[in-house]
Design a protein around this motif. Structure first.
Motif, PDB file in Angstrom:
ATOM      1  N   TYR A  27      54.400  30.561  78.006  1.00  0.00           N
ATOM      2  CA  TYR A  27      53.013  30.139  77.907  1.00  0.00           C
ATOM      3  C   TYR A  27      52.627  30.278  76.441  1.00  0.00           C
ATOM      4  O   TYR A  27      52.849  31.328  75.825  1.00  0.00           O
ATOM      5  CB  TYR A  27      52.099  31.027  78.750  1.00  0.00           C
ATOM      6  N   THR A  53      57.032  32.712  81.101  1.00  0.00           N
ATOM      7  CA  THR A  53      56.763  32.269  82.464  1.00  0.00           C
ATOM      8  C   THR A  53      57.694  33.014  83.413  1.00  0.00           C
ATOM      9  O   THR A  53      58.600  33.749  82.975  1.00  0.00           O
ATOM     10  CB  THR A  53      56.999  30.755  82.607  1.00  0.00           C
ATOM     11  N   ASP A  54      57.510  32.832  84.714  1.00  0.00           N
ATOM     12  CA  ASP A  54      58.432  33.462  85.669  1.00  0.00           C
ATOM     13  C   ASP A  54      59.853  32.990  85.437  1.00  0.00           C
ATOM     14  O   ASP A  54      60.807  33.776  85.504  1.00  0.00           O
ATOM     15  CB  ASP A  54      57.992  33.139  87.102  1.00  0.00           C
ATOM     16  N   ALA A  55      60.008  31.693  85.170  1.00  0.00           N
ATOM     17  CA  ALA A  55      61.339  31.155  84.877  1.00  0.00           C
ATOM     18  C   ALA A  55      61.899  31.782  83.605  1.00  0.00           C
ATOM     19  O   ALA A  55      63.095  32.058  83.498  1.00  0.00           O
ATOM     20  CB  ALA A  55      61.274  29.635  84.745  1.00  0.00           C
ATOM     21  N   GLU A 112      63.911  24.116  76.898  1.00  0.00           N
ATOM     22  CA  GLU A 112      62.975  23.781  77.975  1.00  0.00           C
ATOM     23  C   GLU A 112      63.203  22.357  78.464  1.00  0.00           C
ATOM     24  O   GLU A 112      63.104  22.073  79.663  1.00  0.00           O
ATOM     25  CB  GLU A 112      61.535  23.967  77.492  1.00  0.00           C
ATOM     26  N   LEU A 160      66.257  22.409  80.702  1.00  0.00           N
ATOM     27  CA  LEU A 160      65.982  23.036  81.995  1.00  0.00           C
ATOM     28  C   LEU A 160      64.864  22.328  82.764  1.00  0.00           C
ATOM     29  O   LEU A 160      64.651  22.612  83.947  1.00  0.00           O
ATOM     30  CB  LEU A 160      65.594  24.509  81.789  1.00  0.00           C
ATOM     31  N   GLU A 161      64.139  21.461  82.056  1.00  0.00           N
ATOM     32  CA  GLU A 161      63.058  20.686  82.662  1.00  0.00           C
ATOM     33  C   GLU A 161      61.957  21.575  83.227  1.00  0.00           C
ATOM     34  O   GLU A 161      61.394  21.309  84.294  1.00  0.00           O
ATOM     35  CB  GLU A 161      63.603  19.739  83.754  1.00  0.00           C
ATOM     36  N   GLN A 162      61.657  22.660  82.497  1.00  0.00           N
ATOM     37  CA  GLN A 162      60.543  23.529  82.876  1.00  0.00           C
ATOM     38  C   GLN A 162      60.206  24.434  81.701  1.00  0.00           C
ATOM     39  O   GLN A 162      61.073  24.753  80.878  1.00  0.00           O
ATOM     40  CB  GLN A 162      60.855  24.360  84.116  1.00  0.00           C
ATOM     41  N   PRO A 163      58.935  24.844  81.607  1.00  0.00           N
ATOM     42  CA  PRO A 163      58.532  25.708  80.487  1.00  0.00           C
ATOM     43  C   PRO A 163      59.061  27.132  80.660  1.00  0.00           C
ATOM     44  O   PRO A 163      59.176  27.638  81.780  1.00  0.00           O
ATOM     45  CB  PRO A 163      57.004  25.677  80.551  1.00  0.00           C
ATOM     46  N   LEU A 164      59.373  27.760  79.531  1.00  0.00           N
ATOM     47  CA  LEU A 164      59.841  29.147  79.520  1.00  0.00           C
ATOM     48  C   LEU A 164      58.784  30.090  78.939  1.00  0.00           C
ATOM     49  O   LEU A 164      58.864  31.301  79.157  1.00  0.00           O
ATOM     50  CB  LEU A 164      61.128  29.257  78.697  1.00  0.00           C
TER      51      LEU A 164
END
Length: 286
Positions: free
Chosen positions: A54, A63-65, A45, A48-52
């Motif tokens: 919840y 998550t959507d990603a 994460e 990628l600098e975003q959560p994968l």
């Protein structure tokens, strides 16, 4: 192309956690601790600098990603597993790698392979089919047998036979009026323009109809009664013997040259000599 890639272990941990819906179950499957799985996913994460996921207590949801990455990761890991398993072929002591077109493999070589295997059971044949002509210098191929070959460095090149083409259809279509028959179109020499350029007779072919880029599929369609097609005498041999194809005329025109490229590093190998000798005999060439 990415300059930096996430660690493979992190992707494996993510895939297992996403598929199982649990960090704990992923840890059990991969023989790791739950904290190790959590660390792998946190590092992914961060990369990628975003959560994968919840996170809510012990439960996790993508998550959507995360859903998007799961599809990509599963495809990547599957391809990698298949590729690694395929490498085992190269370790076999009696492995012979033969490259050819899908059409030649399906319509001529496979129907004749029982005879080859009966004569040479010691040869562990790997039939490697491609639509594109192989580069023998960079690919691990002992022999290429195709209708689109030319000489290549470090290979022995030989023209085996000149194919002939003729119009054919399923026998049931012969009773139909010419204007009622669908015309099947191919590419390269299988195109009706080649037939007409070579002085082929009018057999009711029309410009409209079904189109095929693969000569093997063109032959299948004709044998199933979908229409009339310009077919290869060599490739149509089995279909004619089974009563699935009948010529519309006795006239034939020039077709492609079937040739082989034999890697010189393999040329003196007994496996290569056995296959080349058998192939020449089966094709009726000296």
């Amino acid at each position: 192309m990415l300059k930096h890639w996430p660690p493979l272990n992190a992707l494996r941990g993510f895939e297992a956690a996403a598929r199982l819906g649990s960090f704990h179950k992923a840890a059990e499957e991969l023989n790791l601790t739950q904290s190790a799985i959590s660390q792998q996913i946190r590092s992914l994460e961060g990369f990628l600098e975003q959560p994968l996921f919840y996170r809510s207590g012990r439960s996790v949801a993508l998550t959507d990603a995360g859903f998007d990455l799961l599809s990509t990761t599963q495809s990547l890991l599957q391809q990698l597993a298949v590729g690694i398993r395929r490498l085992e072929q190269y370790r076999k002591p009696n492995q012979l790698v033969v490259n050819t077109t899908p059409a030649f493999a399906r319509h001529w070589l496979v129907p004749h392979l029982a005879d080859f295997h009966r004569r040479h059971p010691e040869v562990d044949l790997w039939l490697f089919t491609t639509n594109d002509t192989p580069d023998m210098a960079t690919q691990t191929i002992d022999i290429a047998v195709r209708d689109d070959l030319s000489a290549q460095a470090e290979c022995d090149y030989r023209i085996l036979l000149e194919d002939r083409l003729y119009p054919a259809s399923h026998p049931d279509l012969l009773a139909q009026a010419q204007d009622a028959r669908c015309t099947l179109h191919g590419e390269r020499e299988m195109d009706w323009s080649h037939w007409e350029l070579q002085g082929g007779a009018d057999v009711g072919q029309r410009s409209q109809g079904l189109n095929f880029s693969d000569p093997g599929l063109l032959l299948d369609a004709a044998a199933q009664g979908l229409g009339i097609a310009l077919v290869s005498r060599l490739l149509a041999e089995c279909a004619r013997a089974q009563g699935l194809l009948a010529p519309l005329t006795e006239q034939t025109v020039r077709g492609p040259n079937w040739s082989w490229l034999v890697n010189r590093d393999s040329a003196d190998d007994p496996l290569t000599r056995s296959f080349c000798s058998w192939l020449g005999e089966a094709l009726g060439v000296g």
